[in-house]
Motif scaffolding. Structure first.
Motif, short mmCIF file in Angstrom:
data_model
loop_
_atom_site.label_atom_id
_atom_site.label_comp_id
_atom_site.label_asym_id
_atom_site.label_seq_id
_atom_site.Cartn_x
_atom_site.Cartn_y
_atom_site.Cartn_z
N ALA A 64 0.74 -1.12 -0.07
CA ALA A 64 0.24 0.02 -0.03
C ALA A 64 0.90 1.27 -0.05
O ALA A 64 0.51 2.10 -0.82
CB ALA A 64 -0.98 0.13 1.28
N VAL A 65 1.93 1.07 0.83
CA VAL A 65 2.85 2.52 0.88
C VAL A 65 3.43 2.56 -0.35
O VAL A 65 3.66 3.69 -0.99
CB VAL A 65 3.76 2.38 2.12
CG1 VAL A 65 4.96 3.34 1.76
CG2 VAL A 65 3.32 2.19 3.12
N TYR A 66 3.99 1.67 -1.38
CA TYR A 66 4.47 1.51 -2.58
C TYR A 66 3.45 2.14 -3.56
O TYR A 66 3.87 2.92 -4.35
CB TYR A 66 5.07 0.18 -2.90
CG TYR A 66 5.75 0.21 -4.38
CD1 TYR A 66 7.02 0.77 -4.68
CD2 TYR A 66 4.95 -0.41 -5.16
CE1 TYR A 66 7.50 0.74 -5.93
CE2 TYR A 66 5.60 -0.57 -6.55
CZ TYR A 66 6.73 0.34 -7.01
OH TYR A 66 7.19 0.25 -8.23
N LEU A 67 2.38 1.31 -3.60
CA LEU A 67 1.35 1.76 -4.69
C LEU A 67 0.65 3.04 -4.53
O LEU A 67 0.64 3.86 -5.46
CB LEU A 67 0.49 0.83 -4.92
CG LEU A 67 0.83 -0.71 -5.19
CD1 LEU A 67 -0.20 -1.85 -5.33
CD2 LEU A 67 1.65 -0.63 -6.74
N LEU B 177 4.43 5.97 -2.79
CA LEU B 177 5.65 6.19 -3.14
C LEU B 177 5.80 6.49 -4.66
O LEU B 177 6.22 7.45 -5.37
CB LEU B 177 6.56 4.88 -2.88
CG LEU B 177 7.94 4.78 -3.48
CD1 LEU B 177 9.00 6.31 -3.02
CD2 LEU B 177 8.67 3.81 -3.20
N LEU B 178 4.75 5.40 -5.48
CA LEU B 178 4.75 5.64 -7.03
C LEU B 178 4.02 7.14 -7.33
O LEU B 178 4.66 7.82 -8.20
CB LEU B 178 3.85 4.65 -7.64
CG LEU B 178 4.74 3.17 -7.64
CD1 LEU B 178 3.71 2.09 -8.54
CD2 LEU B 178 6.00 3.55 -8.55
N LEU C 5 9.12 -4.50 -10.20
CA LEU C 5 9.89 -5.74 -10.04
C LEU C 5 10.89 -5.64 -9.03
O LEU C 5 10.97 -6.50 -8.11
CB LEU C 5 10.27 -6.02 -11.32
CG LEU C 5 11.06 -7.40 -11.35
CD1 LEU C 5 10.15 -8.57 -10.94
CD2 LEU C 5 11.68 -7.90 -12.90
N GLY C 6 11.96 -4.61 -9.02
CA GLY C 6 12.69 -4.22 -8.05
C GLY C 6 12.34 -4.20 -6.70
O GLY C 6 12.61 -4.84 -5.64
N PHE C 7 11.11 -3.55 -6.10
CA PHE C 7 10.53 -3.47 -5.15
C PHE C 7 9.85 -4.65 -4.77
O PHE C 7 10.13 -5.02 -3.45
CB PHE C 7 9.38 -2.36 -5.06
CG PHE C 7 8.47 -2.40 -3.81
CD1 PHE C 7 8.78 -1.76 -2.70
CD2 PHE C 7 7.26 -3.16 -4.02
CE1 PHE C 7 7.86 -1.73 -1.58
CE2 PHE C 7 6.40 -3.07 -2.85
CZ PHE C 7 6.81 -2.53 -1.64
#
Length: 340
Positions: free
Chosen positions: A217-220, A223-224, A275-277
């Motif tokens: 959730a933090v990434y999508l 962060l993005l 992919l890296g994340f």
């Protein structure tokens, strides 16, 4: 269910019969597609049992405890029913699974526009045919999901009935019955061991699922967007990550594949970043599995994966969902009798 309580019961005819009854019950549940109701019932029972000590400390009389436990059961069933209805509406509503699968199919169909030329040059001559088959399979799967949506009411009914039955068993569980025969005693031990296995697996995977969903959730969602990248279906993918994360190993593969394919529909940079994340998050989960799953159910990732492969071959998706609990149950039974 401890080791001594299992070993205290000799391996006699009633014990063998109880194992056969449990085995037959597992086959029946999977064959009749009742696993959702069984899991819902055990979850309701688990939550009510966790709240029962609080009730017993505050209420002195037996009748008062029974009333308060019944009230707790009503609250638990109401909350879980509302959660199930919300998840169902979220997955089958606008922007849910149907649209997500269509988006993934479109992404694969247009992959030649996203992949670098040097990658396309390395593909075999039959790459277009393979890609067409994959796209067609995804589109057919999306159509099947729409058909399954018509049967969602039946699954929802199984879940609600399972919640009610689990609550009733939890409310009446404190009552002491008359002396039972040897088969009843043996069967009660089998069921108790199976429930304890469910509790251990659900507790361990639940923690991992929440952690994975939180990082996702933090990434999508944070962060993005800060990087100027906005993926479609972000909230739906977070929900899918939380749900499939309850399946060891396989759950991450499912959610990771979906996220990368959706990111590829935006840009190659977004797909590589995702992919890296996910690789970093997957490496982190190795430590989580070793610490959480290993401590709770004493099973390595390869053991659970092998059990899921076997159960999927025999019973399909339901077998995958039941495999961790069933494997833990069998292992605890064998340990209880000093066989492993």
């Amino acid at each position: 269910m401890n080791r001594h309580s299992l070993a205290s019961l000799p391996f006699s005819g009633p014990v063998l019969a109880s194992h056969l009854l449990i085995g037959g019950g597992v086959v029946m549940v999977l064959s009749c597609h009742l696993l959702s109701g069984v899991y819902a019932g055990m979850l309701a029972y688990l939550l009510i049992q966790c709240g029962t000590p609080l009730v017993e400390r505050r209420v002195g009389s037996a009748r008062g405890r029974l009333v308060m436990t019944g009230a707790l059961a009503v609250v638990v069933v109401a909350l879980l029913s509302g959660l199930v209805l919300w998840i169902t509406s979220r997955l089958h509503g606008q922007g849910g699974m149907d649209a997500l699968w269509d988006k993934i199919a479109q992404t694969i169909d247009g992959a030649s526009g996203q992949l670098p030329a040097w990658v396309l040059d390395k593909l075999p001559n039959t790459a277009e045919e393979v890609k067409a088959e994959v796209v067609q399979s995804l589109r057919e799967h999306a159509a099947e999901l729409r058909i399954l949506g018509k049967e969602a009411g039946l699954v929802l009914a199984h879940v609600l009935i399972g919640l009610i039955i689990g609550a009733m068993v939890a409310v009446q569980g404190s009552e002491t019955g008359a002396s039972r025969g040897p088969l009843a005693v043996a069967l009660r031990q089998r069921i108790a061991c199976f429930y304890q296995s469910f509790r251990s697996v659900f507790g361990a995977q639940g923690k991992i699922s929440l952690i994975n969903a939180g990082f996702t959730a933090v990434y999508l969602l944070a962060l993005l967007p800060l990087l100027g990248i906005h993926l479609p279906f972000s909230k739906t993918m977070v929900l899918i990550t939380a749900l499939v994360g309850l399946l060891p190993v396989v759950g991450n593969l499912i959610s990771n594949t979906i996220i990368v394919l959706v990111a590829l529909s935006v840009s190659m940079e977004a797909a590589l970043l995702s992919l890296g994340f996910l690789v970093i998050l997957h490496k982190l989960e190795y430590f989580l599995n070793a610490r959480i799953v290993g401590a709770e159910i004493h099973a390595r990732a390869w053991e659970l994966l092998l059990a899921m492969v076997v159960m999927e071959t025999l019973f399909g998706v339901g077998g995958v969902a039941l495999a961790p609990v069933l494997y833990c149950h069998i292992k605890q039974e064998l340990k209880g009798r000093g066989l492993i």
